[in-house]
Design a protein around this motif. Sequence first.
Motif, mmCIF file in Angstrom:
data_model
loop_
_atom_site.group_PDB
_atom_site.id
_atom_site.type_symbol
_atom_site.label_atom_id
_atom_site.label_comp_id
_atom_site.label_asym_id
_atom_site.label_seq_id
_atom_site.Cartn_x
_atom_site.Cartn_y
_atom_site.Cartn_z
ATOM 1 N N VAL A 20 0.845 -1.206 0.000
ATOM 2 C CA VAL A 20 0.000 0.000 0.000
ATOM 3 C C VAL A 20 0.874 1.247 0.000
ATOM 4 C CG1 VAL A 20 -1.604 1.350 1.410
ATOM 5 C CG2 VAL A 20 -2.028 -1.084 1.029
ATOM 6 N N TYR A 21 1.968 1.188 0.773
ATOM 7 C CA TYR A 21 2.839 2.357 0.900
ATOM 8 C C TYR A 21 3.336 2.856 -0.461
ATOM 9 C CZ TYR A 21 6.843 5.273 1.919
ATOM 10 O OH TYR A 21 7.723 6.319 1.941
ATOM 11 N N TRP A 22 3.650 1.910 -1.331
ATOM 12 C CA TRP A 22 4.186 2.319 -2.646
ATOM 13 C C TRP A 22 3.167 3.161 -3.395
ATOM 14 C CZ3 TRP A 22 5.610 -3.440 -3.925
ATOM 15 C CH2 TRP A 22 6.620 -3.844 -3.044
ATOM 16 N N GLN A 23 1.903 2.718 -3.331
ATOM 17 C CA GLN A 23 0.847 3.446 -4.025
ATOM 18 C C GLN A 23 0.627 4.811 -3.357
ATOM 19 O OE1 GLN A 23 -3.091 1.707 -3.930
ATOM 20 N NE2 GLN A 23 -3.589 2.507 -5.952
ATOM 21 N N VAL A 24 0.653 4.797 -2.028
ATOM 22 C CA VAL A 24 0.464 6.047 -1.279
ATOM 23 C C VAL A 24 1.553 7.054 -1.651
ATOM 24 C CG1 VAL A 24 0.563 7.070 1.045
ATOM 25 C CG2 VAL A 24 -0.789 4.995 0.640
ATOM 26 N N ALA A 25 2.800 6.567 -1.672
ATOM 27 C CA ALA A 25 3.923 7.465 -1.979
ATOM 28 C C ALA A 25 3.771 8.057 -3.376
ATOM 29 C CB ALA A 25 5.248 6.700 -1.862
ATOM 30 N N ASP A 26 3.309 7.231 -4.319
ATOM 31 C CA ASP A 26 3.068 7.699 -5.696
ATOM 32 C C ASP A 26 1.986 8.771 -5.735
ATOM 33 O OD1 ASP A 26 4.872 6.443 -7.209
ATOM 34 O OD2 ASP A 26 3.469 5.048 -8.196
ATOM 35 N N HIS A 27 0.899 8.492 -5.019
ATOM 36 C CA HIS A 27 -0.219 9.441 -4.989
ATOM 37 C C HIS A 27 0.208 10.788 -4.415
ATOM 38 C CE1 HIS A 27 -3.680 6.268 -5.188
ATOM 39 N NE2 HIS A 27 -3.084 6.465 -6.342
ATOM 40 N N VAL A 28 0.986 10.740 -3.360
ATOM 41 C CA VAL A 28 1.417 11.988 -2.721
ATOM 42 C C VAL A 28 2.334 12.763 -3.667
ATOM 43 C CG1 VAL A 28 2.699 12.991 -0.782
ATOM 44 C CG2 VAL A 28 1.138 11.062 -0.390
ATOM 45 N N LYS A 29 3.221 12.029 -4.336
ATOM 46 C CA LYS A 29 4.142 12.671 -5.278
ATOM 47 C C LYS A 29 3.363 13.357 -6.407
ATOM 48 C CE LYS A 29 7.746 11.080 -8.182
ATOM 49 N NZ LYS A 29 7.363 10.006 -9.063
ATOM 50 N N ASP A 30 2.435 12.605 -7.008
ATOM 51 C CA ASP A 30 1.607 13.167 -8.086
ATOM 52 C C ASP A 30 0.721 14.290 -7.572
ATOM 53 O OD1 ASP A 30 2.691 11.291 -9.704
ATOM 54 O OD2 ASP A 30 0.890 10.042 -9.887
ATOM 55 N N GLY A 31 0.172 14.065 -6.398
ATOM 56 C CA GLY A 31 -0.738 15.051 -5.812
ATOM 57 C C GLY A 31 -0.054 16.385 -5.597
ATOM 58 N N ARG A 32 1.135 16.324 -5.018
ATOM 59 C CA ARG A 32 1.874 17.580 -4.774
ATOM 60 C C ARG A 32 2.270 18.255 -6.079
ATOM 61 N NH1 ARG A 32 5.986 15.364 -0.109
ATOM 62 N NH2 ARG A 32 4.543 15.469 1.670
ATOM 63 N N ALA A 33 2.609 17.447 -7.078
ATOM 64 C CA ALA A 33 3.031 18.031 -8.356
ATOM 65 C C ALA A 33 1.881 18.803 -9.002
ATOM 66 C CB ALA A 33 3.526 16.930 -9.292
ATOM 67 N N GLY A 34 0.664 18.301 -8.847
ATOM 68 C CA GLY A 34 -0.475 18.953 -9.485
ATOM 69 C C GLY A 34 -1.009 20.134 -8.703
ATOM 70 N N LEU A 35 -0.958 20.028 -7.386
ATOM 71 C CA LEU A 35 -1.556 21.055 -6.521
ATOM 72 C C LEU A 35 -0.949 20.911 -5.136
ATOM 73 C CD1 LEU A 35 -3.885 23.065 -5.682
ATOM 74 C CD2 LEU A 35 -5.329 21.057 -5.392
ATOM 75 N N ASN A 36 -0.278 21.968 -4.671
ATOM 76 C CA ASN A 36 0.346 21.887 -3.346
ATOM 77 C C ASN A 36 -0.053 23.106 -2.522
ATOM 78 O OD1 ASN A 36 1.965 21.731 -1.084
ATOM 79 N ND2 ASN A 36 3.714 20.878 -2.209
ATOM 80 N N PHE A 37 -0.876 22.874 -1.508
ATOM 81 C CA PHE A 37 -1.369 23.979 -0.687
ATOM 82 C C PHE A 37 -0.273 24.566 0.211
ATOM 83 C CE2 PHE A 37 -5.468 21.893 -1.692
ATOM 84 C CZ PHE A 37 -6.168 23.005 -2.145
ATOM 85 N N SER A 38 0.868 23.890 0.335
ATOM 86 C CA SER A 38 1.958 24.406 1.174
ATOM 87 C C SER A 38 2.821 25.429 0.455
ATOM 88 C CB SER A 38 2.850 23.258 1.655
ATOM 89 O OG SER A 38 2.107 22.395 2.464
ATOM 90 N N THR A 39 2.708 25.473 -0.885
ATOM 91 C CA THR A 39 3.472 26.465 -1.663
ATOM 92 C C THR A 39 2.479 27.387 -2.387
ATOM 93 O OG1 THR A 39 3.569 24.922 -3.524
ATOM 94 C CG2 THR A 39 5.432 24.909 -2.011
ATOM 95 N N TRP A 40 1.289 27.485 -1.820
ATOM 96 C CA TRP A 40 0.160 28.193 -2.425
ATOM 97 C C TRP A 40 0.486 29.646 -2.758
ATOM 98 C CZ3 TRP A 40 -4.051 26.528 -4.567
ATOM 99 C CH2 TRP A 40 -5.158 27.359 -4.725
ATOM 100 N N GLN A 41 1.204 30.290 -1.853
ATOM 101 C CA GLN A 41 1.445 31.730 -2.019
ATOM 102 C C GLN A 41 2.399 32.028 -3.185
ATOM 103 O OE1 GLN A 41 -0.614 33.566 -0.495
ATOM 104 N NE2 GLN A 41 -1.315 31.980 0.932
ATOM 105 N N SER A 42 3.062 30.999 -3.702
ATOM 106 C CA SER A 42 3.957 31.246 -4.837
ATOM 107 C C SER A 42 3.177 31.303 -6.152
ATOM 108 C CB SER A 42 5.025 30.149 -4.915
ATOM 109 O OG SER A 42 4.416 28.911 -5.233
ATOM 110 N N LEU A 43 1.876 30.950 -6.120
ATOM 111 C CA LEU A 43 1.058 30.997 -7.339
ATOM 112 C C LEU A 43 0.478 32.391 -7.541
ATOM 113 C CD1 LEU A 43 -1.134 27.761 -6.986
ATOM 114 C CD2 LEU A 43 0.715 28.121 -8.612
#
Lengths: 301, 159
Positions: free
Chosen positions: A58-81
């Motif tokens: 499961v971890y492998w899939q989770v890690a992939d999802h997080v990687k893709d998720g951050r690449a598409g939209l990252n609320f932690s770097t929101w102010q740079s948009l």
Amino acid sequence: MLGAAFVGIQFVHPPLENPPVTGDFQAPVAVKSIVQRACYDCHSNQTNLRWFDKVAPVYWQVADHVKDGRAGLNFSTWQSLPPADQKAKLWEAVNQIIAGAMPLNEYTLAHPAAKVSAQDVAVLKQYVASLAKNPPADTAKLNAADRQYRHWQPGAAQPAAVPVAPNGIAYLPDYKNWQAISTTERFDNGTMRVIFGNAVAVKAIRDKHINPWPNGTAFAKVAWDQLADAQGNVRPGAFKQVEYMLKDDQKYAATKGWGWARFKTPKLVPYGKTALFTTECIRCHQPMKNNDFVFTQPLSH
Amino acid sequence: MQTKPIALGALLALSACSQNKVPAGQLNKAASLPTTFNFSMLGLRVLTTFINRRQATTATLYGNDRARQAALGGTGAAQPGEVLALLTWRQQADPNWFGARIPGALQSLELLRTGPGSMGRPAVSYQYFTGKDLTQRADTLGQQARIAYLLAQRPAVLP
């Protein structure tokens, strides 16, 4: 034997770190709490993995999802948009949630607290709607449209080199002769659009064979700024872009059966630095996967 | 510990399911033109598009080559042989995108044709059709204003 293999794969653990939060998403508390609860595990640098997320495979899939998720939209770097991009991301996110594409089902299955209720959706819709402001066009917008119109030379020779998107799709000047299959008022981003379909598309509409669309179908979607007057009459202002979807389930098998391209401004500047720009197209169109990735509900003439 | 991989496997298998809230393969019937009208046989091209926020309508202006050339010239003086068509719809919320409105019920078609006239001014014919069946209306009230409006529109930039 199975147990040993299970233990063994636990050592295959690619790292998943939480980089610093450089500019966190800001919104009213009711909105932010929904976003944090439903989105932050994959779309921020504040990923909170539970023990069961850390168990391979499961971890492998989770890690992939997080990687893709951050690449598409990252609320932690929101102010740079830029503000316009922030708004576009929020509207897209709300639409992904409405369509049931987000949060991912496999995620909410294991993290039921992340589910977005109908009431949550109402809160999010109200919030993004409050961001949409389409005032009468100011002088700058009117002037930009006028300047562009004056420089536009219809019928003049096309530029020597036809613009080509990074995935090899060339700008098709003939879209102007195709039929309009719909129009859209986008009050989320202040544009208005005409969607053109080529002869194959128009025949498919007439024959009601539009899911999937036949090979050879081509769409061109043109977007302009809205120019509104004080009475609420809106006409097209500056040309923003033309976007294409070209259907060929063999040639474009790797990108959901469609060739995607976008050319911006009257100079028709190809969008995207590499051919990977299509992941952005597909991600946005993903909620329409049961509709052959097409948003437009076509009308027949 | 033996049960865990099985449970996790089931979890992964379940993840293959997905929600489907989007209507698939649908035409916009309300906005479609009656096939008997043969609008596409007029051979017109899109010139521009409009929205009226107060009336919640959206419209698309079509023209033949002559109408397009005249509109680009911006003189407002009609030439014989122009054909302009304005289709107007009530708007509806886009079922596939919160943040957009698309054509809903077909409201009207205005069809303008210019022909040879007299004293250097072409004759202008104006026809008005309404409703989903595009029934022609004989009412001529406001016709001159509509003719002037249609002839005054500037094409949208289509590079």
